[in-house]
Design an enzyme around this catalytic site. Structure first.
Site, mmCIF file in Angstrom:
data_model
loop_
_atom_site.group_PDB
_atom_site.id
_atom_site.type_symbol
_atom_site.label_atom_id
_atom_site.label_comp_id
_atom_site.label_asym_id
_atom_site.label_seq_id
_atom_site.Cartn_x
_atom_site.Cartn_y
_atom_site.Cartn_z
ATOM 1 N N ASN A 112 4.703 -6.764 10.977
ATOM 2 C CA ASN A 112 4.798 -6.290 9.594
ATOM 3 C C ASN A 112 5.495 -4.932 9.557
ATOM 4 O O ASN A 112 5.106 -4.001 10.275
ATOM 5 C CB ASN A 112 3.394 -6.182 8.998
ATOM 6 C CG ASN A 112 3.414 -6.059 7.483
ATOM 7 O OD1 ASN A 112 4.371 -5.566 6.903
ATOM 8 N ND2 ASN A 112 2.353 -6.503 6.833
ATOM 9 N N HIS A 129 6.851 -8.996 -0.881
ATOM 10 C CA HIS A 129 6.802 -8.475 0.490
ATOM 11 C C HIS A 129 6.879 -9.621 1.501
ATOM 12 O O HIS A 129 6.205 -10.638 1.367
ATOM 13 C CB HIS A 129 5.524 -7.677 0.733
ATOM 14 C CG HIS A 129 5.455 -7.079 2.114
ATOM 15 N ND1 HIS A 129 6.365 -6.141 2.560
ATOM 16 C CD2 HIS A 129 4.597 -7.293 3.145
ATOM 17 C CE1 HIS A 129 6.076 -5.798 3.799
ATOM 18 N NE2 HIS A 129 5.010 -6.497 4.178
ATOM 19 N N CYS A 164 12.174 -5.334 2.783
ATOM 20 C CA CYS A 164 11.262 -6.030 3.697
ATOM 21 C C CYS A 164 11.839 -7.363 4.171
ATOM 22 O O CYS A 164 11.538 -7.804 5.284
ATOM 23 C CB CYS A 164 9.902 -6.245 3.035
ATOM 24 S SG CYS A 164 9.975 -7.057 1.434
#
Length: 363
Positions: free
Chosen positions: A134, A119, A14
């Site tokens: 995202n 994250h 991520c």
């Protein structure tokens, strides 16, 4: 939104997706970020060695795993910060003393990096509109200017750390295009894996409420309802079901009351002794024809029905308990069930008819 660069989640990379979505291109790979992490580890090892390579602290440090990366693909904020320095970009923690000193207004910024546990994701302004990039989403999510502050506040309440990205971001095609046009998003992007879960749910038997929603808004391929509209339609269908149930109960109770009223009047007239002298008014009533009695009784029932209809013209959905309690007070059945009350009303109505026939025969 096809011009917006958006990397989807792969493994635990991520941090890589966050940086590339921020810069709008494939600028960093896991190998490059690992190299930055190793360089940070080496700089920290050299600082620890200044206290002596034979010290307990130094030996303990060597035995610990790296805090800047791990085997899953996670990278620390230090790695992200050093990667952005290559582009002359700086991270400032949201609501920190420096943030307050600079008087930063979120709506006037260009981008944010958000982190919760392991994250990372980017929120960036492209053209004149904000987007949630995202990597866990199937695509970019449009965020209105008025919703931006609420969105960031909600992230903070959920435990996210938010960093303002200061500096000039590299030029990108999406920013240039969205400077000239504004986009609209008819459907919010789903989370990765959410479509698969929904397809499994569609194979399950659907409730009456779900079927009612589909009847009101059939899928025609032009778009789907968003979450708020779908919840509204679900609540509307439930309300309609409740209204129908209340109408049925009210009709049943009114029928029982009218039947009991008619039977009481018939029983009262039929229970008078035959040998008791009647007043002149009673004699006049007896002299009336059976047709006149029927018309008067019919007029009475029509008047009662009109009064009930006038009361029902402005129904209140929230007065169901009051309606039930008032009906119980007017209903001499007490604790009788609705089936018992209906049966009693039918019996009393039959008895009323029987008494009426007997009185006609006597005449």
């Amino acid at each position: 939104m096809e011009s917006i660069f958006h990397e989807r989640q792969e493994g635990s990379l991520c941090a890589q997706h966050c940086l590339n979505n921020l810069l709008q291109g494939e600028y960093f790979s896991p190998v490059e970020l690992s190299s930055i992490a190793q360089q940070l580890d080496e700089e920290e090892r050299m600082r620890m060695a200044e206290g002596g390579v034979s010290s307990e602290e130094y030996r303990t440090f060597l035995q610990q795993p790296s805090v800047n990366m791990d085997d899953s693909g996670f990278f620390s904020i230090q790695v992200i910060s050093n990667a952005l320095k290559v582009w002359g970009l700086e991270l400032i923690l949201f609501n920190s003393p420096e943030y307050q000193r600079l008087g930063i207004d979120p709506i006037n910024e260009k981008s944010f990096i958000c982190n919760y546990k392991e994250h990372w994701f980017t929120v960036r302004k492209l053209g004149k509109q904000w987007f949630n990039l995202n990597s866990l989403l199937m695509g970019p999510e449009l965020i209105s200017d008025t919703y931006l502050a609420l969105f960031l506040a909600q992230l903070q309440q959920e435990g996210y750390s938010i960093f303002v990205v200061k500096g000039d971001l590299p030029d990108c095609e999406a920013d240039q295009l969205l400077q000239m046009i504004r986009v609209q998003q008819m459907q919010r992007p789903k989370l990765i894996g959410e479509e698969a879960a929904q397809s499994r749910d569609q194979r399950l038997p659907r409730s009456d409420v779900d079927q009612a929603i589909e009847v009101n808004h059939p899928f025609d391929g032009t778009g789907m309802l968003d979450e708020d509209e779908e919840n509204f339609q679900r609540a509307l269908a439930l309300s309609r079901q409740e209204i129908d149930m209340e109408d049925e109960e009210a009709d049943l109770r009114r029928a029982i009351q009218l039947s009991m009223q008619g039977s009481r009047r018939s029983e009262l007239s039929g229970s008078l002794p035959q040998n008791v002298p009647q007043s002149s008014h009673s004699s006049q009533t007896e002299s009336l024809s059976s047709e006149e009695l029927r018309r008067r009784r019919q007029a009475y029932f029509e008047k009662q029905q009109q009064q009930l209809q006038q009361q029902d013209q402005t129904p209140n959905l929230h007065d169901k308990a009051t309606l039930s309690s008032s009906t119980q007070e007017a209903d001499p059945g007490g604790d009788m069930s609705e089936e018992d009350m209906l049966q009693a009303a039918m019996n009393m109505s039959l008895e009323s008819v029987k008494n009426h026939l007997n009185s006609e025969e006597e005449k």
